[in-house]
Enzyme design. Structure first.
Site, PDB file in Angstrom:
ATOM      1  N   TYR A 101      35.001  12.731  37.300  1.00 53.39           N
ATOM      2  CA  TYR A 101      35.610  11.525  37.854  1.00 53.39           C
ATOM      3  C   TYR A 101      36.732  11.812  38.846  1.00 53.39           C
ATOM      4  O   TYR A 101      36.825  11.136  39.887  1.00 53.39           O
ATOM      5  CB  TYR A 101      36.070  10.592  36.729  1.00 53.39           C
ATOM      6  CG  TYR A 101      34.945   9.742  36.201  1.00 53.39           C
ATOM      7  CD1 TYR A 101      34.629   8.529  36.799  1.00 53.39           C
ATOM      8  CD2 TYR A 101      34.165  10.155  35.136  1.00 53.39           C
ATOM      9  CE1 TYR A 101      33.575   7.749  36.345  1.00 53.39           C
ATOM     10  CE2 TYR A 101      33.105   9.392  34.661  1.00 53.39           C
ATOM     11  CZ  TYR A 101      32.819   8.187  35.277  1.00 53.39           C
ATOM     12  OH  TYR A 101      31.769   7.423  34.822  1.00 53.39           O
ATOM     13  N   GLU A 143      31.469   5.540  28.247  1.00 54.67           N
ATOM     14  CA  GLU A 143      30.489   6.622  28.163  1.00 54.67           C
ATOM     15  C   GLU A 143      30.736   7.520  26.955  1.00 54.67           C
ATOM     16  O   GLU A 143      29.789   8.010  26.336  1.00 54.67           O
ATOM     17  CB  GLU A 143      30.502   7.422  29.466  1.00 54.67           C
ATOM     18  CG  GLU A 143      29.879   6.634  30.623  1.00 54.67           C
ATOM     19  CD  GLU A 143      30.271   7.135  31.994  1.00 54.67           C
ATOM     20  OE1 GLU A 143      30.693   8.312  32.112  1.00 54.67           O
ATOM     21  OE2 GLU A 143      30.154   6.349  32.964  1.00 54.67           O
TER      22      GLU A 143
END
Length: 408
Positions: A101, A143
């Protein structure tokens, strides 16, 4: 799961929301530049991202829409949680990691600055840096829960696991089914009808790994997973599908394929007993077949209308199985639509599924509607159902590939 991982101050929220008009105008330009920059800096990520979708521009467009939605609702991210969870399902299936990310964030901020130039002031870049951190935390949190859930299922796993092709069945001129069982002989986790797996294809002379997601085309509860893959042939300026050609031509009975555990949120609601309408176009029949096979096993008294559209009988996969089901189960009614029939074809309508014909065969009582197929088909089905008076709550669909808005 909560979106309150970090609070943004009012000034940051105001600045991010003020960029909405700019994102509406330049969003896709920014995301195209983002992918160019990210792949230059981190070419290893080409092992994850579908390069075909990059070339076609589908992925940059989908990301631009996601960024725009995040900007609009940055003060209330709960509004976009359904979209977040849908994307997170794909991320989990692709084995996206939290450490990836920051790479995305760094390159996205660079792209914003690069495209907008002086208009992207330090205040705007700093506000988006803070906003991205919050958005990333939401995805990572969702997630993480998904990874834990699948890991804890009987036979569950995270990452990729080798499966053996135990059967390969030609279903039509362009669609072939692959029956997969774990190479380690272990258990496989259950799944919900409509879900998909990711296939990891390592192809000779291809510089990067290719990941593709394929719907599971049979009912859960068997000791195998089945995917039914359309061979994408070269047409016009579009080259042949790299992975579909590899599976059709190179994968044989006995071959090994690494796959991820089933994922996806386009699933049949088995608590609903109302009539079920399944609409599919082309290879969009794959999740529909999983739903149809499940209904006749688990909800044998539920009325089902299955409507499939394709070019002609040569392209029609699993027609015999659907006919067999309709013959053996009185509550199942099936219809076939061919736009280019050939001699000997048997079908219910020539051409396309138009509103007048569809309205003449649909149940008049409340029903649940599920559909899947090419995007043009899906836009038409959505408009037909809205015209028929179906509420959005009763309309469910799956888009193969990057997210798109078929409701416009």
């Amino acid at each position: 799961m909560t979106t309150e991982t970090k609070k943004l101050d009012e000034q940051t929220i105001d600045i991010v929301k003020s960029t909405v008009p700019v994102l509406q105008e330049f969003g896709t330009t920014i995301t195209k530049r983002f992918y160019e920059t990210m792949f230059e800096n981190h070419p290893e990520l080409k092992n994850i991202f579908n390069q075909t979708n990059q070339r076609k521009g589908n992925q940059p467009k989908a990301l631009a829409n996601a960024v725009l939605a995040a900007a609009k609702y940055i003060d209330n991210l709960e509004e976009i949680l359904p979209a977040v969870k849908q994307i997170a399902q794909k991320h989990r299936s692709l084995n996206i990691k939290p450490e990836q990310y920051p790479i995305v964030g760094e390159n996205l901020l660079f792209a914003i600055k690069d495209v907008l130039g002086d208009a992207a002031t330090d205040d705007i870049i700093n506000a988006w840096a803070n906003a991205y951190e919050v958005i990333a935390d939401v995805f990572i949190s969702v997630e993480r829960d998904m990874y834990e859930e699948v890991q804890n299922l009987p036979g569950g796993w995270v990452g990729y696991r080798d499966f053996k092709v135990v059967e390969k069945v030609v279903e039509s001129d362009v669609i072939t089914s692959f029956y997969l069982q774990p190479a380690d002989g272990g258990e496989i986790p259950p799944y919900q009808p409509g879900q998909y797996i990711t296939v990891k294809a390592e192809i000779e002379k291809e510089p990067y790994t290719h990941l593709r997601q394929y719907s599971l085309s049979d009912a859960p509860g068997e000791n195998y997973y089945r995917i039914s893959v359309k061979r994408e042939d070269a047409t016009g300026d579009n080259p042949a599908g790299v992975v579909s050609a590899f599976l059709h031509n190179n994968i044989k009975k006995g071959s090994m394929i690494p796959i991820s555990a089933p994922a996806g949120d386009f699933v049949l609601d088995q608590t609903d007993s109302r009539p079920l309408v399944l609409l599919s176009g082309g290879v969009g029949l794959t999740p529909m077949m999983g739903m149809l096979e499940t209904v006749i096993k688990e909800q044998s008294d539920r009325d089902v209308y299955y409507i499939h559209a394709t070019r002609n009988g040569k392209f029609h996969a699993m027609k015999n199985r659907v006919n067999e089901i309709a013959h053996n189960y009185q509550q199942v009614t099936s219809y076939t639509v061919y736009d280019d029939p050939v001699e000997g074809d048997q079908f219910d309508k020539k051409g396309y599924i138009d509103y007048e014909w569809l309205a003449s065969i649909l149940p008049t009582e409340d029903a649940a509607f599920y559909f899947c197929g090419p995007k043009g088909f899906m836009r038409a089905m959505y408009q037909n159902l809205i015209q028929f008076g179906v509420s959005n709550d009763d309309i469910h669909y799956e888009i193969f590939g990057p997210a798109d808005d078929i409701t416009r």
